[in-house]
Design a protein around this motif. Structure first.
Motif, short mmCIF file in Angstrom:
data_model
loop_
_atom_site.label_atom_id
_atom_site.label_comp_id
_atom_site.label_asym_id
_atom_site.label_seq_id
_atom_site.Cartn_x
_atom_site.Cartn_y
_atom_site.Cartn_z
N GLY A 171 0.81 -1.20 0.03
CA GLY A 171 0.12 0.01 0.02
C GLY A 171 0.89 1.31 0.07
N GLY A 172 0.26 2.30 -0.53
CA GLY A 172 0.92 3.58 -0.59
C GLY A 172 0.22 4.60 -0.03
N PHE A 173 1.22 5.45 0.92
CA PHE A 173 0.70 6.52 1.39
C PHE A 173 0.21 7.60 0.51
CE2 PHE A 173 2.54 4.37 4.91
CZ PHE A 173 1.60 4.56 5.95
N VAL A 174 -1.08 8.10 0.75
CA VAL A 174 -1.48 9.21 -0.11
C VAL A 174 -0.58 10.31 -0.07
CG1 VAL A 174 -3.38 10.69 -0.76
CG2 VAL A 174 -3.86 8.17 0.11
N GLY A 175 -0.21 10.82 -1.06
CA GLY A 175 0.57 12.18 -1.26
C GLY A 175 2.15 11.86 -1.18
N GLN A 176 2.31 10.38 -1.20
CA GLN A 176 3.92 10.02 -0.98
C GLN A 176 4.15 9.06 -2.34
OE1 GLN A 176 6.23 11.07 0.88
NE2 GLN A 176 5.19 12.21 2.46
N ALA A 177 3.32 8.18 -2.58
CA ALA A 177 3.47 7.15 -3.51
C ALA A 177 2.14 6.88 -4.05
CB ALA A 177 4.16 5.75 -2.95
N ASP A 178 2.23 7.07 -5.48
CA ASP A 178 0.79 6.66 -6.12
C ASP A 178 0.91 5.22 -6.44
OD1 ASP A 178 0.35 9.41 -6.16
OD2 ASP A 178 1.53 9.71 -8.12
N ALA B 14 -8.06 6.92 9.83
CA ALA B 14 -7.37 7.45 11.06
C ALA B 14 -6.12 6.61 11.46
CB ALA B 14 -8.64 6.90 12.17
N THR B 15 -6.07 5.30 11.10
CA THR B 15 -4.83 4.77 11.26
C THR B 15 -3.80 4.98 10.23
OG1 THR B 15 -6.17 2.69 12.13
CG2 THR B 15 -3.82 2.22 11.37
N ALA B 16 -4.45 5.38 9.22
CA ALA B 16 -3.29 5.70 8.15
C ALA B 16 -2.74 7.01 8.51
CB ALA B 16 -4.16 6.07 6.59
N ALA B 17 -3.40 7.95 9.07
CA ALA B 17 -3.05 9.26 9.64
C ALA B 17 -1.86 9.16 10.63
CB ALA B 17 -4.10 10.16 9.69
N ALA B 18 -2.50 8.24 11.55
CA ALA B 18 -1.83 8.03 12.66
C ALA B 18 -0.22 7.37 12.38
CB ALA B 18 -2.25 6.93 13.62
N LEU B 19 -0.08 6.54 11.34
CA LEU B 19 1.18 6.03 10.84
C LEU B 19 1.89 6.97 10.16
CD1 LEU B 19 0.01 2.36 9.91
CD2 LEU B 19 1.12 2.82 11.57
N ALA B 20 1.27 7.83 9.39
CA ALA B 20 1.93 8.81 8.65
C ALA B 20 2.51 9.89 9.72
CB ALA B 20 0.89 9.44 7.55
N ALA B 21 1.94 10.03 10.85
CA ALA B 21 2.42 10.97 11.62
C ALA B 21 3.71 10.56 12.70
CB ALA B 21 1.34 11.54 12.43
N ARG B 22 3.44 8.98 12.82
CA ARG B 22 4.58 8.47 13.62
C ARG B 22 5.54 8.19 13.00
NH1 ARG B 22 1.80 2.81 15.21
NH2 ARG B 22 0.58 4.37 16.25
N ALA C 205 5.33 3.49 1.99
CA ALA C 205 4.76 2.57 1.80
C ALA C 205 4.38 1.72 3.17
CB ALA C 205 5.69 1.60 0.63
N GLU C 206 3.18 0.64 2.96
CA GLU C 206 3.14 -0.39 4.30
C GLU C 206 3.00 -1.80 3.54
OE1 GLU C 206 -0.33 0.52 7.23
OE2 GLU C 206 -1.11 -1.20 5.36
N ALA C 207 3.61 -2.53 4.07
CA ALA C 207 3.68 -4.05 3.82
C ALA C 207 3.70 -4.73 5.21
CB ALA C 207 4.65 -4.29 3.07
N MET C 208 3.95 -6.25 5.03
CA MET C 208 3.98 -6.79 6.13
C MET C 208 4.97 -8.06 6.41
SD MET C 208 -0.33 -8.01 5.95
CE MET C 208 -0.35 -8.56 7.52
N GLU C 209 5.86 -7.52 5.71
CA GLU C 209 7.06 -8.67 5.77
C GLU C 209 8.51 -7.94 5.96
OE1 GLU C 209 3.64 -10.12 3.92
OE2 GLU C 209 5.03 -8.98 2.96
N VAL D 210 -2.83 3.44 1.21
CA VAL D 210 -3.17 3.10 2.77
C VAL D 210 -4.26 3.85 3.13
CG1 VAL D 210 -2.19 3.29 4.85
CG2 VAL D 210 -0.53 2.76 2.96
N GLY D 211 -5.30 2.96 3.65
CA GLY D 211 -6.53 3.63 4.17
C GLY D 211 -7.62 2.68 4.20
N PRO D 212 -8.65 3.24 4.08
CA PRO D 212 -10.08 2.68 3.94
C PRO D 212 -9.91 1.50 2.76
CG PRO D 212 -10.80 4.77 4.25
CD PRO D 212 -9.11 4.79 4.04
#
Length: 212
Positions: A61-68, A141-149, A155-159, A184-186
Motif C-alpha cells: 500500500g502507498g501513503f496518499v501524497g507520497q507514493a501513487d 485514522a490509522t493511516a494518518a496515525a502511521l504517517a504522523a508516527r 509504503a506499508e507492507a507486512m514482511e 493506505v487507508g479505507p
C-alpha cells in the motif's frame, strides 16, 4: 555476487523473476505473509548459503501524497511501525521503551543508486521509509496515525522488517522494493490495481539486473 530475492507470495516472485530474467546471480524464496513467517523463513533461507545481498520485493500500500498506485518505493529505512505499546495518550515504540529497535537502515548508497536507475528508465520511483505492520491498515485514522508516527513513510507492507532482521543477524545487506497496488487507508478492493503493481515490479527487476 550471490543474491537472495524473497517475496511473500508466488505472483510477486514470478513478476520480479520475469524482470531479472535468467541471471544466475539471483536465487528465490518465499517468505510467507506476515512479520513472523517472514522472519523465520528469512532466517532459514539465509542459513543455507552465504549471500552478498538480500532483496525483499513485493506489492504494498502507498501513503496518499507520497507514493501513487503503480509507482515504486525503495526503502531508505525498514520500520516495524506498530511494534510497541498503545498508551492512553498515544503509542510508544520499542525504541522509546528501551526494549530494542523497530528500525533497520537500508544500504543508503545502493538504495539511492537503484532509485536513480529506476527513474532514469522512466519509472516512477522514490526512496523513502517503508513500514512493516502486523495488521494492514483499513481506516483513514490509522493511516494518518502511521504517517504522523513516521514522517515521510511512503509504503506499508507486512514482511520487510522480519526478513531484514534475519539478514541483519547474518550481516547481509538488504534492499526492499515495493510496487504500489493500493492506497493506505479505507480498504476498497475495487480500487486496487494489483496487476499494474506486478507489472511495475517486473519492470523494476529489469533495471535491477543491470544496476547490481
Amino acid at each position: 555476487m550471490r543474491i537472495l530475492v524473497m517475496t511473500a507470495v508466488v505472483p510477486e516472485r514470478d513478476a520480479i523473476q520475469r524482470g531479472l530474467g535468467q541471471d544466475s546471480r539471483f536465487e528465490y524464496a518465499l517468505a510467507g505473509v506476515g512479520l513472523a513467517a517472514a522472519a523465520v523463513n528469512g532466517a532459514v533461507e539465509l542459513a543455507k548459503a552465504d549471500y552478498d545481498l538480500l532483496i525483499i520485493a513485493g506489492i504494498a500500500g502507498g501513503f496518499v501524497g507520497q507514493a501513487d498506485i503503480g509507482s515504486l518505493v525503495i526503502a531508505s529505512e525498514i520500520i516495524a511501525a506498530d511494534l510497541g505499546v498503545e498508551l492512553l495518550d498515544g503509542f510508544s515504540s520499542l525504541d522509546e521503551l528501551g526494549f530494542g529497535t523497530t528500525r533497520i537502515s537500508a544500504n543508503t548508497e545502493l538504495a539511492q543508486r537503484v532509485t536513480a536507475a529506476l527513474q532514469a528508465a522512466g519509472l516512477q520511483a522514490l526512496a523513502a521509509p517503508v513500514l512493516t505492520v502486523a495488521t494492514a491498515t483499513g481506516t483513514a485514522a490509522t493511516a494518518a496515525a502511521l504517517a504522523a508516527r513516521v514522517p515521510g513513510a511512503a509504503a506499508e507492507a507486512m514482511e520487510g522488517f522480519g526478513i531484514a532482521t534475519a539478514a541483519q543477524q547474518r550481516g547481509v545487506p538488504v534492499l526492499e522494493i515495493r510496487a504500489i497496488s493500493n492506497a493506505v487507508g479505507p480498504r476498497d478492493r475495487d480500487a486496487w490495481r494489483i496487476g499494474d503493481a506486478l507489472k511495475a515490479l517486473e519492470a523494476a527487476g529489469s533495471v535491477l539486473a543491470e544496476v547490481l
